[in-house]
Design a protein around this motif. Sequence first.
Motif, mmCIF file in Angstrom:
data_model
loop_
_atom_site.group_PDB
_atom_site.id
_atom_site.type_symbol
_atom_site.label_atom_id
_atom_site.label_comp_id
_atom_site.label_asym_id
_atom_site.label_seq_id
_atom_site.Cartn_x
_atom_site.Cartn_y
_atom_site.Cartn_z
ATOM 1 N N THR A 41 -27.686 -52.232 -28.556
ATOM 2 C CA THR A 41 -27.473 -50.810 -28.860
ATOM 3 C C THR A 41 -28.009 -50.411 -30.233
ATOM 4 O O THR A 41 -28.128 -49.216 -30.519
ATOM 5 C CB THR A 41 -25.966 -50.453 -28.766
ATOM 6 O OG1 THR A 41 -25.238 -51.271 -29.687
ATOM 7 C CG2 THR A 41 -25.440 -50.664 -27.359
ATOM 8 N N SER A 42 -28.357 -51.375 -31.079
ATOM 9 C CA SER A 42 -28.951 -51.041 -32.379
ATOM 10 C C SER A 42 -30.438 -50.711 -32.256
ATOM 11 O O SER A 42 -31.031 -50.173 -33.179
ATOM 12 C CB SER A 42 -28.746 -52.195 -33.367
ATOM 13 O OG SER A 42 -29.410 -53.354 -32.906
ATOM 14 N N TYR A 43 -31.033 -51.017 -31.103
ATOM 15 C CA TYR A 43 -32.434 -50.658 -30.862
ATOM 16 C C TYR A 43 -32.517 -49.171 -30.532
ATOM 17 O O TYR A 43 -31.558 -48.577 -30.019
ATOM 18 C CB TYR A 43 -33.005 -51.482 -29.699
ATOM 19 C CG TYR A 43 -33.253 -52.922 -30.053
ATOM 20 C CD1 TYR A 43 -34.505 -53.345 -30.498
ATOM 21 C CD2 TYR A 43 -32.241 -53.867 -29.941
ATOM 22 C CE1 TYR A 43 -34.727 -54.671 -30.830
ATOM 23 C CE2 TYR A 43 -32.459 -55.198 -30.267
ATOM 24 C CZ TYR A 43 -33.702 -55.588 -30.709
ATOM 25 O OH TYR A 43 -33.931 -56.897 -31.043
ATOM 26 N N GLY A 44 -33.652 -48.580 -30.805
ATOM 27 C CA GLY A 44 -33.831 -47.148 -30.574
ATOM 28 C C GLY A 44 -33.678 -46.755 -29.110
ATOM 29 O O GLY A 44 -34.034 -47.504 -28.208
ATOM 30 N N LYS A 45 -33.142 -45.555 -28.918
ATOM 31 C CA LYS A 45 -33.001 -44.989 -27.578
ATOM 32 C C LYS A 45 -34.358 -44.444 -27.144
ATOM 33 O O LYS A 45 -34.966 -43.643 -27.871
ATOM 34 C CB LYS A 45 -31.944 -43.877 -27.625
ATOM 35 C CG LYS A 45 -31.630 -43.259 -26.307
ATOM 36 C CD LYS A 45 -30.522 -42.227 -26.490
ATOM 37 C CE LYS A 45 -30.635 -41.153 -25.458
ATOM 38 N NZ LYS A 45 -29.632 -40.103 -25.619
ATOM 39 N N VAL A 46 -34.863 -44.900 -25.986
ATOM 40 C CA VAL A 46 -36.172 -44.451 -25.508
ATOM 41 C C VAL A 46 -36.076 -43.686 -24.191
ATOM 42 O O VAL A 46 -37.090 -43.322 -23.609
ATOM 43 C CB VAL A 46 -37.164 -45.635 -25.368
ATOM 44 C CG1 VAL A 46 -37.464 -46.255 -26.714
ATOM 45 C CG2 VAL A 46 -36.646 -46.679 -24.382
ATOM 46 N N GLY A 47 -34.853 -43.445 -23.738
ATOM 47 C CA GLY A 47 -34.662 -42.703 -22.505
ATOM 48 C C GLY A 47 -33.222 -42.786 -22.040
ATOM 49 O O GLY A 47 -32.362 -43.357 -22.719
ATOM 50 N N ARG A 48 -32.983 -42.213 -20.874
ATOM 51 C CA ARG A 48 -31.650 -42.218 -20.279
ATOM 52 C C ARG A 48 -31.827 -42.250 -18.764
ATOM 53 O O ARG A 48 -32.726 -41.595 -18.235
ATOM 54 C CB ARG A 48 -30.886 -40.982 -20.716
ATOM 55 C CG ARG A 48 -29.446 -40.969 -20.279
ATOM 56 C CD ARG A 48 -28.617 -40.067 -21.194
ATOM 57 N NE ARG A 48 -27.252 -39.966 -20.736
ATOM 58 C CZ ARG A 48 -26.297 -40.844 -21.001
ATOM 59 N NH1 ARG A 48 -26.568 -41.896 -21.748
ATOM 60 N NH2 ARG A 48 -25.078 -40.678 -20.553
ATOM 61 N N LEU A 49 -30.971 -43.022 -18.106
ATOM 62 C CA LEU A 49 -31.003 -43.083 -16.643
ATOM 63 C C LEU A 49 -29.677 -42.586 -16.094
ATOM 64 O O LEU A 49 -28.616 -42.885 -16.641
ATOM 65 C CB LEU A 49 -31.233 -44.521 -16.175
ATOM 66 C CG LEU A 49 -32.582 -45.139 -16.517
ATOM 67 C CD1 LEU A 49 -32.596 -46.617 -16.144
ATOM 68 C CD2 LEU A 49 -33.693 -44.389 -15.799
ATOM 69 N N ARG A 50 -29.732 -41.854 -15.009
ATOM 70 C CA ARG A 50 -28.534 -41.357 -14.347
ATOM 71 C C ARG A 50 -28.021 -42.382 -13.342
ATOM 72 O O ARG A 50 -28.804 -43.146 -12.777
ATOM 73 C CB ARG A 50 -28.826 -40.057 -13.610
ATOM 74 C CG ARG A 50 -29.137 -38.911 -14.531
ATOM 75 C CD ARG A 50 -28.794 -37.606 -13.829
ATOM 76 N NE ARG A 50 -28.851 -36.494 -14.732
ATOM 77 C CZ ARG A 50 -27.789 -36.026 -15.390
ATOM 78 N NH1 ARG A 50 -26.623 -36.589 -15.266
ATOM 79 N NH2 ARG A 50 -27.914 -34.992 -16.180
ATOM 80 N N ALA A 51 -26.721 -42.358 -13.118
ATOM 81 C CA ALA A 51 -26.112 -43.216 -12.106
ATOM 82 C C ALA A 51 -26.821 -43.009 -10.773
ATOM 83 O O ALA A 51 -27.161 -41.876 -10.411
ATOM 84 C CB ALA A 51 -24.629 -42.882 -11.965
#
Length: 102
Positions: A41-51
């Motif tokens: 979780t310390s790595y950068g956020k590069v996207g998001r996925l939905r359930a």
Amino acid sequence: MVPEVTAEPAEAIEPAEAVEATATRTYAIAADVNVRSGPGTSYGKVGRLRAGTRVTIACQKPGETVTGPTGTSNLWDRIGSGRYVSDTYVRTGSDGYVAPRC
């Protein structure tokens, strides 16, 4: 005079076993989750996925321990170049490796 007819050779059909062996397996995301650039979780956020989104796991590697909807694990799934999700958010049906190690 009758015109000459030539037939194209038939395409080879692969046996079912060969098709299954090359088929790509996908897994469902258990809950909305951030996609990270590395295994933590310390790595950068590069996207998001939905359930419910289905992903292909290229490889897996240990990283930060996370508790998610399927349990607690330090296993992270690489779903693309520089794209990781915690295995605890992927319904693999296993607590261990289901893909090669990265």
